[in-house]
Design a protein around this motif. Structure first.
Motif, PDB file in Angstrom:
ATOM      1  N   THR A  39       0.852  -1.186   0.000  1.00 49.67           N
ATOM      2  CA  THR A  39       0.000   0.000   0.000  1.00 49.67           C
ATOM      3  C   THR A  39       0.887   1.234   0.000  1.00 49.67           C
ATOM      4  O   THR A  39       1.867   1.302   0.740  1.00 49.67           O
ATOM      5  CB  THR A  39      -0.910   0.022   1.240  1.00 49.67           C
ATOM      6  OG1 THR A  39      -1.750  -1.140   1.221  1.00 49.67           O
ATOM      7  CG2 THR A  39      -1.785   1.263   1.243  1.00 49.67           C
ATOM      8  N   ALA A  40       0.554   2.199  -0.856  1.00 44.82           N
ATOM      9  CA  ALA A  40       1.342   3.427  -0.963  1.00 44.82           C
ATOM     10  C   ALA A  40       0.448   4.632  -0.746  1.00 44.82           C
ATOM     11  O   ALA A  40      -0.691   4.674  -1.220  1.00 44.82           O
ATOM     12  CB  ALA A  40       2.021   3.516  -2.327  1.00 44.82           C
ATOM     13  N   SER A  41       0.973   5.628  -0.013  1.00 45.04           N
ATOM     14  CA  SER A  41       0.279   6.897   0.210  1.00 45.04           C
ATOM     15  C   SER A  41       1.059   8.003  -0.483  1.00 45.04           C
ATOM     16  O   SER A  41       2.276   8.121  -0.305  1.00 45.04           O
ATOM     17  CB  SER A  41       0.162   7.191   1.704  1.00 45.04           C
ATOM     18  OG  SER A  41      -0.654   6.228   2.355  1.00 45.04           O
ATOM     19  N   LEU A  42       0.349   8.806  -1.274  1.00 44.73           N
ATOM     20  CA  LEU A  42       0.993   9.845  -2.074  1.00 44.73           C
ATOM     21  C   LEU A  42       0.434  11.214  -1.704  1.00 44.73           C
ATOM     22  O   LEU A  42      -0.789  11.389  -1.612  1.00 44.73           O
ATOM     23  CB  LEU A  42       0.771   9.599  -3.566  1.00 44.73           C
ATOM     24  CG  LEU A  42       1.317   8.291  -4.153  1.00 44.73           C
ATOM     25  CD1 LEU A  42       0.273   7.187  -4.074  1.00 44.73           C
ATOM     26  CD2 LEU A  42       1.750   8.491  -5.597  1.00 44.73           C
ATOM     27  N   THR A  43       1.323  12.175  -1.491  1.00 43.95           N
ATOM     28  CA  THR A  43       0.936  13.540  -1.160  1.00 43.95           C
ATOM     29  C   THR A  43       1.661  14.505  -2.074  1.00 43.95           C
ATOM     30  O   THR A  43       2.890  14.440  -2.195  1.00 43.95           O
ATOM     31  CB  THR A  43       1.273  13.870   0.301  1.00 43.95           C
ATOM     32  OG1 THR A  43       0.632  12.927   1.165  1.00 43.95           O
ATOM     33  CG2 THR A  43       0.798  15.272   0.659  1.00 43.95           C
ATOM     34  N   ALA A  44       0.904  15.397  -2.724  1.00 45.51           N
ATOM     35  CA  ALA A  44       1.480  16.396  -3.619  1.00 45.51           C
ATOM     36  C   ALA A  44       1.564  17.737  -2.910  1.00 45.51           C
ATOM     37  O   ALA A  44       0.610  18.176  -2.259  1.00 45.51           O
ATOM     38  CB  ALA A  44       0.642  16.521  -4.883  1.00 45.51           C
ATOM     39  N   PRO A 100      -6.574  23.527  -5.658  1.00 47.09           N
ATOM     40  CA  PRO A 100      -6.531  23.628  -4.195  1.00 47.09           C
ATOM     41  C   PRO A 100      -5.578  22.601  -3.593  1.00 47.09           C
ATOM     42  O   PRO A 100      -5.172  21.656  -4.260  1.00 47.09           O
ATOM     43  CB  PRO A 100      -7.974  23.329  -3.797  1.00 47.09           C
ATOM     44  CG  PRO A 100      -8.477  22.460  -4.903  1.00 47.09           C
ATOM     45  CD  PRO A 100      -7.829  22.951  -6.149  1.00 47.09           C
ATOM     46  N   ASN A 101      -5.228  22.798  -2.324  1.00 43.68           N
ATOM     47  CA  ASN A 101      -4.339  21.869  -1.642  1.00 43.68           C
ATOM     48  C   ASN A 101      -4.982  20.493  -1.527  1.00 43.68           C
ATOM     49  O   ASN A 101      -6.208  20.364  -1.431  1.00 43.68           O
ATOM     50  CB  ASN A 101      -3.992  22.383  -0.244  1.00 43.68           C
ATOM     51  CG  ASN A 101      -3.140  23.637  -0.289  1.00 43.68           C
ATOM     52  OD1 ASN A 101      -2.350  23.821  -1.214  1.00 43.68           O
ATOM     53  ND2 ASN A 101      -3.300  24.498   0.702  1.00 43.68           N
ATOM     54  N   GLN A 102      -4.153  19.476  -1.533  1.00 39.40           N
ATOM     55  CA  GLN A 102      -4.635  18.113  -1.339  1.00 39.40           C
ATOM     56  C   GLN A 102      -5.148  17.969   0.086  1.00 39.40           C
ATOM     57  O   GLN A 102      -4.452  18.290   1.047  1.00 39.40           O
ATOM     58  CB  GLN A 102      -3.509  17.125  -1.621  1.00 39.40           C
ATOM     59  CG  GLN A 102      -3.915  15.667  -1.566  1.00 39.40           C
ATOM     60  CD  GLN A 102      -2.762  14.744  -1.976  1.00 39.40           C
ATOM     61  OE1 GLN A 102      -1.732  15.204  -2.470  1.00 39.40           O
ATOM     62  NE2 GLN A 102      -2.935  13.450  -1.786  1.00 39.40           N
ATOM     63  N   SER A 103      -6.376  17.478   0.237  1.00 42.20           N
ATOM     64  CA  SER A 103      -6.991  17.403   1.565  1.00 42.20           C
ATOM     65  C   SER A 103      -6.463  16.253   2.394  1.00 42.20           C
ATOM     66  O   SER A 103      -6.357  16.337   3.622  1.00 42.20           O
ATOM     67  CB  SER A 103      -8.516  17.292   1.426  1.00 42.20           C
ATOM     68  OG  SER A 103      -8.867  16.143   0.650  1.00 42.20           O
ATOM     69  N   ILE A 111      -4.114  12.018  -7.557  1.00 44.65           N
ATOM     70  CA  ILE A 111      -3.381  12.253  -6.311  1.00 44.65           C
ATOM     71  C   ILE A 111      -3.981  13.421  -5.535  1.00 44.65           C
ATOM     72  O   ILE A 111      -4.394  13.268  -4.387  1.00 44.65           O
ATOM     73  CB  ILE A 111      -1.889  12.502  -6.599  1.00 44.65           C
ATOM     74  CG1 ILE A 111      -1.279  11.258  -7.273  1.00 44.65           C
ATOM     75  CG2 ILE A 111      -1.141  12.818  -5.306  1.00 44.65           C
ATOM     76  CD1 ILE A 111       0.172  11.414  -7.653  1.00 44.65           C
ATOM     77  N   VAL A 112      -4.080  14.581  -6.161  1.00 43.89           N
ATOM     78  CA  VAL A 112      -4.663  15.740  -5.481  1.00 43.89           C
ATOM     79  C   VAL A 112      -6.160  15.556  -5.300  1.00 43.89           C
ATOM     80  O   VAL A 112      -6.746  16.006  -4.313  1.00 43.89           O
ATOM     81  CB  VAL A 112      -4.348  17.032  -6.256  1.00 43.89           C
ATOM     82  CG1 VAL A 112      -5.007  18.233  -5.590  1.00 43.89           C
ATOM     83  CG2 VAL A 112      -2.839  17.236  -6.343  1.00 43.89           C
ATOM     84  N   GLY A 113      -6.806  14.880  -6.268  1.00 49.15           N
ATOM     85  CA  GLY A 113      -8.241  14.630  -6.159  1.00 49.15           C
ATOM     86  C   GLY A 113      -9.091  15.737  -6.731  1.00 49.15           C
ATOM     87  O   GLY A 113     -10.274  15.859  -6.392  1.00 49.15           O
ATOM     88  N   ASN A 114      -8.515  16.555  -7.637  1.00 48.84           N
ATOM     89  CA  ASN A 114      -9.266  17.650  -8.253  1.00 48.84           C
ATOM     90  C   ASN A 114      -8.721  17.863  -9.651  1.00 48.84           C
ATOM     91  O   ASN A 114      -7.725  18.566  -9.847  1.00 48.84           O
ATOM     92  CB  ASN A 114      -9.144  18.927  -7.418  1.00 48.84           C
ATOM     93  CG  ASN A 114     -10.068  20.035  -7.896  1.00 48.84           C
ATOM     94  OD1 ASN A 114     -10.349  20.144  -9.085  1.00 48.84           O
ATOM     95  ND2 ASN A 114     -10.549  20.840  -6.962  1.00 48.84           N
ATOM     96  N   SER A 115      -9.369  17.267 -10.643  1.00 45.23           N
ATOM     97  CA  SER A 115      -8.867  17.342 -12.012  1.00 45.23           C
ATOM     98  C   SER A 115      -8.968  18.750 -12.585  1.00 45.23           C
ATOM     99  O   SER A 115      -8.312  19.066 -13.581  1.00 45.23           O
ATOM    100  CB  SER A 115      -9.636  16.364 -12.906  1.00 45.23           C
ATOM    101  OG  SER A 115     -11.035  16.635 -12.869  1.00 45.23           O
TER     102      SER A 115
END
Length: 348
Positions: free
Chosen positions: A216-221, A226-229, A250-254
């Motif tokens: 399992t991998a967690s990715l943060t940009a 907007p900022n990744q929540s 990754i950010v969750g906002n295309s």
């Protein structure tokens, strides 16, 4: 994020374990089946473009004996990603730095993790060769048109160097990835830093599982609006590779915006080296491309970075501005001392 322009010097000193740097020159637009294993033996004679031969024969036709003695250890190098799609030219570059020939055995993995081991390639002593990956995988089927790659050999530590080079000649784009020895990793954390000279560039993060277990991998940009929540979490099956869109996946906002500079942090549940990653950037209308490396900050043993080979002029004589981007990925302040750099901020 701090940006500098080089004017006369290429050496600099930065705190390594918590600061990452990126150097680039810009100017004119320049249902998995994990046990499924296939083996194909291909005639690679015509694929060798440089000073090497193949499959036990040297370029001049004389016989060579590759290393295979039990006293030599087996080493493995891994590439995050390759692609044969969209008219991309793909080249596997092999460099034997040792005094004896070696057998380099390539194993390809589809995006889903299906394994394909090919016949060994003989690389003569102190020589290099270029292998056309389209020819190498000609009989492999569509699922192996993109994925990851591993090369194993018996010999001396660091004897073999390898690189995957992807070229889109139509759009003047090139991405290169040097294969890495996953044994160099000491932690389950990866860090990167990017710089985007052009708006609306395509940005893809490729994450590859190099192990035989599920991770399992967690990715943060860091560097998007907007900022990744919250971190994006993905599960990777054995040998699986995932190609992710930075904003959407990754950010969750295309519909968001990627900043000129930023970075991606990855933590994973596997052992050190079980996950590797690479960022691919392209702006086809400008002929701009870049392949961003991810490093393990725990493997750094010095607080000094050195760079060389910076270009201040293009091949046509046009001026280039080498850019240094520094990213502090911790919450505490660190000092940085880039030697003989000029801040690009304009006086008020």
């Amino acid at each position: 994020m701090t940006r500098y322009f080089f004017r006369s010097s290429i050496s600099r000193t930065l705190t390594v374990k918590s600061i990452l740097i990126l150097l680039c020159s810009v100017g004119a637009a320049v249902s998995q089946d994990y046990d499924k294993t296939r083996q194909i033996g291909l005639d690679l004679f015509d694929a060798n473009k440089a000073s090497g031969g193949c499959c036990g024969a040297s370029r001049d036709g004389k016989s060579v004996t590759p290393l295979s003695s039990p006293e030599y250890e087996t080493y493995r190098l891994t590439a995050t990603y390759y692609s044969l799609r969209d008219n991309v030219t793909a080249t596997l570059m092999l460099n034997n730095k040792g005094p004896q020939p070696i057998l380099a055995t390539p194993t390809f993995y589809s995006l889903a993790g299906t394994r394909l081991q090919l016949a060994p390639i003989s690389v003569p002593a102190t020589s290099y060769m270029d292998v056309d990956m389209h020819q190498l995988l000609a009989g492999a089927g569509d699922e192996f048109r993109e994925g990851s790659l591993k090369i194993s050999y018996q010999g001396i530590s660091q004897q073999l160097g390898a690189q995957v080079k992807l070229v889109d000649s139509q759009n003047s784009l090139i991405w290169a990835e040097q294969l890495s020895y996953t044994t160099k990793y000491v932690s389950s954390r990866l860090e990167s830093v990017w710089w985007l000279p052009y708006e609306n560039s395509e940005t893809r993060i490729v994450v590859s599982n190099t192990s035989s277990g599920i991770v399992t991998a967690s990715l943060t940009a860091d560097g998007a609006s907007p900022n990744q929540s919250s971190p994006a979490t993905i599960s990777l099956n054995p040998w699986e590779t995932r190609v992710l869109d930075l904003m959407r996946d990754i950010v969750g906002n295309s519909g968001g915006h990627i900043h000129e500079s930023g970075g991606v942090s990855i933590t994973h549940s596997g052992s050190p080296g079980a996950v590797i990653a690479r960022m691919f950037i392209a702006k086809a209308s400008k002929g701009y491309s870049s392949a961003i490396n991810f490093i393990d900050p725990g493997a750094m043993v010095s607080s000094r970075w050195h760079g060389n080979g910076l270009r201040f002029r293009n091949v046509n004589g046009a001026k280039l501005d080498p850019v240094l981007v520094a990213r502090n990925n911790l919450s505490i302040e660190h000092s940085r001392r880039p030697d003989r750099l000029v801040d690009d901020r304009q006086p008020e």
